[in-house]
Design a protein around this motif. Sequence first.
Motif, PDB file in Angstrom:
ATOM      1  N   LEU A 145     -62.190  22.279  31.250  1.00  0.00           N
ATOM      2  CA  LEU A 145     -63.202  21.965  30.254  1.00  0.00           C
ATOM      3  C   LEU A 145     -63.347  23.169  29.333  1.00  0.00           C
ATOM      4  O   LEU A 145     -63.629  24.276  29.788  1.00  0.00           O
ATOM      5  N   VAL A 146     -63.141  22.948  28.042  1.00  0.00           N
ATOM      6  CA  VAL A 146     -63.333  23.995  27.044  1.00  0.00           C
ATOM      7  C   VAL A 146     -64.737  23.795  26.483  1.00  0.00           C
ATOM      8  O   VAL A 146     -65.039  22.764  25.891  1.00  0.00           O
ATOM      9  N   MET A 150     -52.861  13.185  32.944  1.00  0.00           N
ATOM     10  CA  MET A 150     -52.965  14.385  33.745  1.00  0.00           C
ATOM     11  C   MET A 150     -52.047  14.247  34.952  1.00  0.00           C
ATOM     12  O   MET A 150     -52.021  13.226  35.612  1.00  0.00           O
ATOM     13  N   GLN A 151     -51.304  15.300  35.235  1.00  0.00           N
ATOM     14  CA  GLN A 151     -50.357  15.298  36.334  1.00  0.00           C
ATOM     15  C   GLN A 151     -51.080  15.549  37.661  1.00  0.00           C
ATOM     16  O   GLN A 151     -52.042  16.314  37.699  1.00  0.00           O
ATOM     17  N   PRO A 152     -50.624  14.939  38.753  1.00  0.00           N
ATOM     18  CA  PRO A 152     -51.236  15.213  40.060  1.00  0.00           C
ATOM     19  C   PRO A 152     -51.171  16.705  40.380  1.00  0.00           C
ATOM     20  O   PRO A 152     -50.176  17.369  40.106  1.00  0.00           O
ATOM     21  N   GLY A 153     -52.256  17.219  40.937  1.00  0.00           N
ATOM     22  CA  GLY A 153     -52.309  18.623  41.310  1.00  0.00           C
ATOM     23  C   GLY A 153     -52.777  19.560  40.211  1.00  0.00           C
ATOM     24  O   GLY A 153     -52.964  20.741  40.448  1.00  0.00           O
ATOM     25  N   ASP A 183     -69.661  12.111  29.189  1.00  0.00           N
ATOM     26  CA  ASP A 183     -69.712  10.654  29.198  1.00  0.00           C
ATOM     27  C   ASP A 183     -68.662  10.198  30.207  1.00  0.00           C
ATOM     28  O   ASP A 183     -67.468  10.477  30.037  1.00  0.00           O
ATOM     29  N   ALA A 184     -69.102   9.542  31.254  1.00  0.00           N
ATOM     30  CA  ALA A 184     -68.202   9.167  32.350  1.00  0.00           C
ATOM     31  C   ALA A 184     -67.119   8.196  31.893  1.00  0.00           C
ATOM     32  O   ALA A 184     -65.997   8.244  32.400  1.00  0.00           O
ATOM     33  N   GLU A 238     -60.582   9.879  33.280  1.00  0.00           N
ATOM     34  CA  GLU A 238     -59.376  10.495  33.836  1.00  0.00           C
ATOM     35  C   GLU A 238     -59.674  11.898  34.373  1.00  0.00           C
ATOM     36  O   GLU A 238     -59.218  12.268  35.457  1.00  0.00           O
ATOM     37  N   ALA A 239     -60.465  12.667  33.636  1.00  0.00           N
ATOM     38  CA  ALA A 239     -60.807  14.029  34.074  1.00  0.00           C
ATOM     39  C   ALA A 239     -61.658  13.991  35.341  1.00  0.00           C
ATOM     40  O   ALA A 239     -61.445  14.782  36.263  1.00  0.00           O
TER      41      ALA A 239
END
Length: 127
Positions: A9-10, A1-4, A70-71, A76-77
């Motif tokens: 969540l789908v 995932m890119q910063p910003g 699930d953590a 990353e999310a």
Amino acid sequence: MQPGQSVLLVLNLTARPDVEDLMRVMAADNPADGADTVTRWRVMAAADTVARLEVAWLEPVYTELAVVLDADDHREALTAAVADGRIALTATDPAGSLDAEFPLVAVSTDGASLTSLTQQAALSCRR
């Protein structure tokens, strides 16, 4: 995932047509200052690596939703959500909607609360 970038969540809302309808209404006619929402993060007592996001929309109609993650699988999310301070939710798979707009709502997340939760779940997230 890119910063910003916001976390997206789908959600499968087959059992919650009220939430799916709310997302459609908000996409079509969102209040100018945004909808009032309350969010809360929790770690599930039975499994300390399961995070629960609770969202309550206070307008245009009171609606509640809980999302369980699930953590470990979504580290990353969750880290990105701490940094960005929000999470986007949709019931439409963006991959199947490339030629059409789809309902999308963003909810603010309490970064400090989420950071505390991820620490409880033995994850390392920095703001």
